[in-house]
Write an enzyme that holds these catalytic residues in place. Structure first.
Site, PDB file in Angstrom:
ATOM      1  N   HIS A  52     -31.916  72.415 -13.526  1.00 35.53           N
ATOM      2  CA  HIS A  52     -31.151  71.215 -13.171  1.00 35.53           C
ATOM      3  C   HIS A  52     -29.802  71.662 -12.629  1.00 35.53           C
ATOM      4  CE1 HIS A  52     -29.603  67.202 -13.104  1.00 35.53           C
ATOM      5  NE2 HIS A  52     -28.589  67.544 -13.864  1.00 35.53           N
ATOM      6  N   ASP A  54     -26.512  70.675 -10.945  1.00 38.36           N
ATOM      7  CA  ASP A  54     -25.586  69.600 -10.572  1.00 38.36           C
ATOM      8  C   ASP A  54     -24.851  69.936  -9.288  1.00 38.36           C
ATOM      9  OD1 ASP A  54     -25.853  67.687 -12.736  1.00 38.36           O
ATOM     10  OD2 ASP A  54     -25.042  69.263 -14.030  1.00 38.36           O
ATOM     11  N   ASP A 179     -31.391  63.430 -15.172  1.00 38.84           N
ATOM     12  CA  ASP A 179     -30.091  63.402 -15.858  1.00 38.84           C
ATOM     13  C   ASP A 179     -29.298  62.097 -15.754  1.00 38.84           C
ATOM     14  OD1 ASP A 179     -28.123  64.469 -17.479  1.00 38.84           O
ATOM     15  OD2 ASP A 179     -27.084  65.530 -15.872  1.00 38.84           O
ATOM     16  N   HIS A 429     -24.738  62.457  -9.552  1.00 42.97           N
ATOM     17  CA  HIS A 429     -24.481  61.716 -10.791  1.00 42.97           C
ATOM     18  C   HIS A 429     -23.267  62.202 -11.583  1.00 42.97           C
ATOM     19  CE1 HIS A 429     -27.596  64.776 -11.731  1.00 42.97           C
ATOM     20  NE2 HIS A 429     -26.884  64.956 -12.823  1.00 42.97           N
TER      21      HIS A 429
HETATM   22 ZN    ZN Z   1     -26.779  66.570 -14.095  1.00 38.46          ZN
END
Ligand code: ZN
Ligand code: NAG
Ligand code: NAG
Ligand code: NAG
Ligand code: NAG
Ligand code: NAG
Length: 940
Positions: A52, A54, A179, A429
């Site tokens: 994951h 970001d 997420d 996000h």
């Molecule tokens: Zn995230």
């Protein structure tokens, strides 16, 4: 001409109860064949290796990509370039291994730097389904604070790159939002229309999850639109078992502490039996909460797989040893898998899934931990992101209308790509959501500013081409001309306010006729600048402001008389003489009147030291320490005075040294404007504050209120209630907050008060007839969700704390016709006119008016996208902007003739070149439909 199924408008291939075969294209099946075989009589555990990544959070997107020592590895060890290097290497070592990749913003950076032989190798992995792209947008967008227009753009950017690089086998089949902190119905609707087969995510309210686990309802069919005909917006939705982490004890990344599988009996600490036993237990426990004999496990987490050997070596062994036990009767079968392979098995199971029609807001992970603060966190960044979207759409349109020449302006090369990428990154996000560290928020803003610059280069010469003049960079003129470009496909009346130095200006329009205008002196407590205001109409219109003409300024002090604002036709606003607050609103056309009191309050933020819970308010979480907000104003009557003129009437109110407001009514506007200014929020009492404005009305709402989803369809909300489970309310304020992206409303049988916002905010209705909106937050504690900073914004200009200004637009209508006003109004607030300035008077040959459209589009149709796709084609998206049930006039199918409404630019014309299918000149849009076209155009 070609009508192509671009990002939107692909038929969804949904896993439905009917058991209809997956009607995917043939070539996709080639990719699907790479799914490993499963065993029908066993519990099949789909192990999905993933990372994951970001697109900015604790580090900026570029710092995350490189991950060097200087790139703040002291904050978080993470380097995406190494992840992709390492994963590809490890995939090649064993053809059974699988990996999914999500964030195209990172993949694109990595791909550019690979040799062609490496690119070839990666293509092979993709073709064979060993490396699978999921989601595929530039980022994994936030769902609570994003606007659909920007989300569609960022998905298009990522999906287009994947398609052009990898073809059909690179096409993501599932949406993957593991997420984001709550899930918007409009996101599911968009994903269904983009053609995704399914949607997986990790975060869901803890009470909701408990109920769903018990009833085996973590897999469901989301019917994500109340307007689109099923199955257009139906999407299979799966809630992942462990958020997006591996089950406890099975994390083999360098960032984890779990013991590796030690499988040499001659060596110390042999643990195969222990690992197998624990894994079988975890798998069987998980299976109890799901319906089929297939379960999915996410084997990875934040920025994992930088040293992918650790993961894969242990996963290889796990599969080997757990499956070996089948010979001693175990009924558990492990396989490397991907979300689309898992989905294929669910589809084969031919079950009926429970139907869901509401959304997944708000999200709480414990009784006092509601993730409803980020709906408002960083309000200035949220506004900058929203206005940047407006700028990008204008930039895109001008690029199309200006043709190839427009990219080469006199000031250098311009482009829309820089802003397009900056906007895509800002949808992440932890970006527009406001949940990043301060230095990362600054980076997002800087990227947007760079994007604006690239667009400005494009826009200035372009606009001057249209008008035959050169726009000047100087902004201090005795006499000047203003170009106003309206990016909407409908005429609008939009007031223009400009800072000026003089006291008297005359304003004339393109034909030389005087335009109603006035100079407003701003009160000391709001600003020291003066503004000239003129009401301008139509698109592509040029107004001339000339200083010789004189118009007088009248300032009426409202101290003696009771303030009252009244436009000739539309609205009347009254104020309470004792308090100075708003007291009533009337629609003069419909003869409706409601009581309406408005005031500013703040919630005293929890410091995390009370008996019930240690949770403080922070960037993510909203937790007031009392359910009663405190009034901002310390005086019985707010200080106010009134300015009246034919163009605009204002009542300026001062609630405290840090909260003021202008109540503003333009002569020909159907909306009342409340321009609030909040900040610097004082913290010298060592208390975090969350500032709201509350509208208390006489509307009889019976606990109901309405908020939009990502700026499109509206959902009904009810206090202390969730449509799909029995809510135990533990936070009476924060647990009733919902995202407001563009509007919220209150209504009863007679009246509807709609509030259109200029950015995403959180809000609620906690009393009948009342609507509150959170405007700003300043906090002193971190809320323990990883960001590890207090949300305490200041800047060089605002060293004492950020001052934020914004507007709310209020309309009062009958519920049956309210949408006819608020739909176009909200689009006007989203897509604002672009202003350009030119020094001096205009030469006589200047073309003063220009329209990119031969005629306005029908009122129900919104021009969502007009952008240059490649050299010969233009991307066009048209949208029906009404729901099926909200307007007698507009909630009907509407047909647009693309041939008739086409664009022209000076003597040139953009023509639809050829029609593959002549019937598509006529496009019919049903309520809430978005249709996407790729038009090949010729210029003559
Ligand atoms: Zn995230
Ligand atoms: C995908 O890319 C191919 C090749 O560039 C192109 O022909 C096709 O139209 C693209 N499809 C979409 C949906 O963009
Ligand atoms: C797995 O099988 C081996 C023998 O093949 C056995 O010794 C072991 O106990 C089994 N483990 C589990 C957890 O069933
Ligand atoms: C799916 O289930 C339905 C009954 O629920 C049945 O009629 C149908 O034949 C099944 N389809 C397949 C492919 O098994
Ligand atoms: C504003 O006007 C004053 C006098 O009217 C002048 O002295 C000053 O230079 C002007 N400021 C600018 C920025 O033009
Ligand atoms: C805010 O809450 C704190 C307790 O955390 C309390 O001491 C303080 O008095 C409160 N402030 C006001 C104005 O009520």
């Amino acid at each position: 001409m070609l009508v192509c199924n671009m990002a939107l408008r692909l038929r969804p291939v949904t896993v439905l109860s009917t058991g209809s075969p997956l009607s995917v294209a043939k070539c996709v099946f080639v990719c699907f064949q790479s799914c490993h075989a499963t065993k029908p009589d066993m519990l099949n555990v789909h192990l999905v290796p993933h990372t994951h990544d970001d697109v900015g959070w604790l580090k900026t997107v570029d710092q995350y990509y490189y991950g060097g020592d200087l790139d703040r590895n002291n904050i978080q060890h993470a380097g995406v370039q190494y992840i992709l290097d390492s994963v590809v290497d490890q995939l090649l070592k064993n053809p059974d291994r699988r990996f999914i990749y999500v964030e195209t913003a990172f993949f694109y950076r990595w791909w550019k730097q690979q040799s062609s032989s490496m690119q070839q190798t990666v293509k092979q992995l993709v073709d064979e389904g060993r490396l699978e792209f999921v989601n595929g947008g530039w980022c994994m967008s936030d769902e609570a604070t994003t606007h659909y227009s920007a989300v569609i753009d960022q998905m298009t950017l990522g999906l287009r790159f994947l398609n052009e690089t990898f073809g059909v086998c690179g096409r993501p089949r599932v949406a993957w939002h593991i997420d984001p902190f709550g899930h918007a119905r409009e996101h599911a609707s968009m994903f269904a229309q983009m053609g995704f087969d399914g949607f997986f995510f990790g975060r869901v309210d803890y009470q909701d999850r408990a109920r769903r686990m018990k009833d085996k309802e973590q897999e469901l069919l989301w019917r994500a639109s109340s307007s689109l005909t099923p199955p257009m917006a139906d999407l299979f939705t799966g809630i992942l078992p462990n958020g997006y982490n591996p089950p406890d004890g099975f994390c083999w990344d360098q960032l984890c502490d779990d013991a590796p599988i030690r499988d040499d009996p001659d060596l110390e600490d042999y643990n195969v039996d222990d690992v197998v036993t624990r894994f079988l237990k975890a798998a069987n426990t998980q299976a109890l909460a799901y319906k089929t004999n297939h379960i999915i496990m996410t084997m990875g987490s934040d920025f994992q797989y930088e040293n992918a050997n650790l993961w894969y070596k242990n996963l290889d062994k796990l599969i080997l040893y757990v499956n070996a036990n089948q010979s001693s009767g175990s009924k558990v079968n492990l396989l490397y898998s991907t979300p689309s392979c898992y989905l294929q098995e669910l589809h084969r199971a031919n079950l009926t899934w429970p139907l869901k029609e509401d959304d997944f807001f708000p999200y709480a992970d414990a009784a006092h931990d509601f993730w409803t603060g980020y709906f408002t966190s960083r309000p200035a960044l949220k506004r900058y992101e929203r206005i940047s979207n407006s700028n990008l759409q204008t930039c895109n349109q001008l690029e199309v209308l200006g043709g190839p020449a427009s990219r080469k302006g006199p000031f250098g090369a311009g482009d829309s790509q820089t802003l397009s990428k900056a906007m895509a990154v800002a949808q992440h996000h932890d970006a527009v959501s406001g949940t990043e560290k301060q230095h990362v928020a600054n980076d997002y803003a800087k990227r947007l500013a760079e994007g604006w610059q690239h667009c400005q280069v494009l826009q200035n010469p372009l606009i001057s081409t249209f008008y035959g003049i050169l726009a000047s960079a100087l902004f201090c003129f005795p006499q000047f001309s203003v170009g106003v470009y309206n990016p909407l496909a409908h005429p609008v009346t939009w007031p223009v306010r400009l800072p000026v130095n003089g006291t008297a200006y005359g304003v004339t329009d393109a034909t030389g006729k005087p335009v109603d205008s006035q100079v407003c002196v701003l009160p000391r407590f709001i600003s020291i600048r003066r503004f000239v205001t003129a009401a301008l109409a139509k698109r592509g219109d040029m107004k001339r402001f000339v200083s010789e003409g004189v118009s007088s300024v009248q300032i009426h002090s409202g101290r003696q008389e009771e303030p009252r604002l009244r436009s000739e036709r539309y609205l009347q606003v009254t104020f309470d003489p004792d308090t100075g607050l708003l007291s009533g609103l009337s629609n003069l056309e419909t003869k409706q009147t409601i009581k309406l009191t408005q005031n500013f309050y703040w919630y005293n933020s929890s410091r995390g030291n009370n008996a019930e819970s240690k949770q403080p308010s922070g960037a993510y979480i909203f937790r007031p320490n009392s359910s009663t907000p405190l009034v901002v104003s310390k005086t019985a009557k707010v200080q106010s005075f009134q300015v009246k003129h034919s163009v605009v009437q204002e009542v300026r109110q001062r609630f405290s040294p840090w909260v003021s407001q202008v109540v503003r009514l333009y002569a020909d506007s159907k909306a009342l404007e409340l321009e609030w200014t909040v900040g610097p929020v004082p913290i010298n009492d060592w208390q975090g504050k969350e500032v709201i404005t509350r509208l208390d009305t006489s509307i009889k709402t019976s606990q109901l209120f309405y908020t939009d989803s990502n700026g499109r369809e509206v959902l009904q909300r009810r206090k202390d209630f969730r449509p799909t489970w029995e809510l135990k309310q533990t936070e009476p304020i924060a647990g009733n907050y919902y995202p407001i992206n563009s509007r919220a409303f209150l209504k009863d049988d007679e009246d509807q008060l709609t509030v259109v916002t200029d950015r995403s905010q959180g809000g609620s209705s906690l009393q009948n007839g009342s609507l509150e909106i959170m405007l700003h937050r300043r906090l002193l504690f971190d809320d323990y969700r990883g960001v590890d900073e207090a949300l305490n914004e200041a800047s060089e200009i605002f060293p004492d704390g950020l001052v934020v200004r914004g507007r709310l637009f209020l309309t009062l209508d009958h519920p049956a016709s309210a949408a006819d006003t608020h739909r176009p109004l909200a689009q006007q607030v989203v897509l604002q006119p672009l202003l350009t300035f030119t020094d001096g008077d205009l030469s006589p040959e200047t073309q003063l008016e220009f329209s990119g459209l031969q005629a306005a589009l029908p009122s129900a149709v919104h021009l969502l996208t007009l952008s240059q796709w490649d050299k010969d084609s233009v991307l066009l998206r048209l949208e029906h902007q009404f729901q099926s049930d909200e307007s007698q006039v507009n909630s009907r199918p509407v047909t647009v003739n693309l041939q008739l409404h086409w664009f022209c630019f000076s003597e040139e014309k953009l023509m639809l070149k050829e029609f593959e299918d002549p019937s598509v000149t006529e496009v019919t849009l049903r309520p809430m439909e978005i249709r996407t076209f790729l038009l090949r155009v010729s210029r003559r």
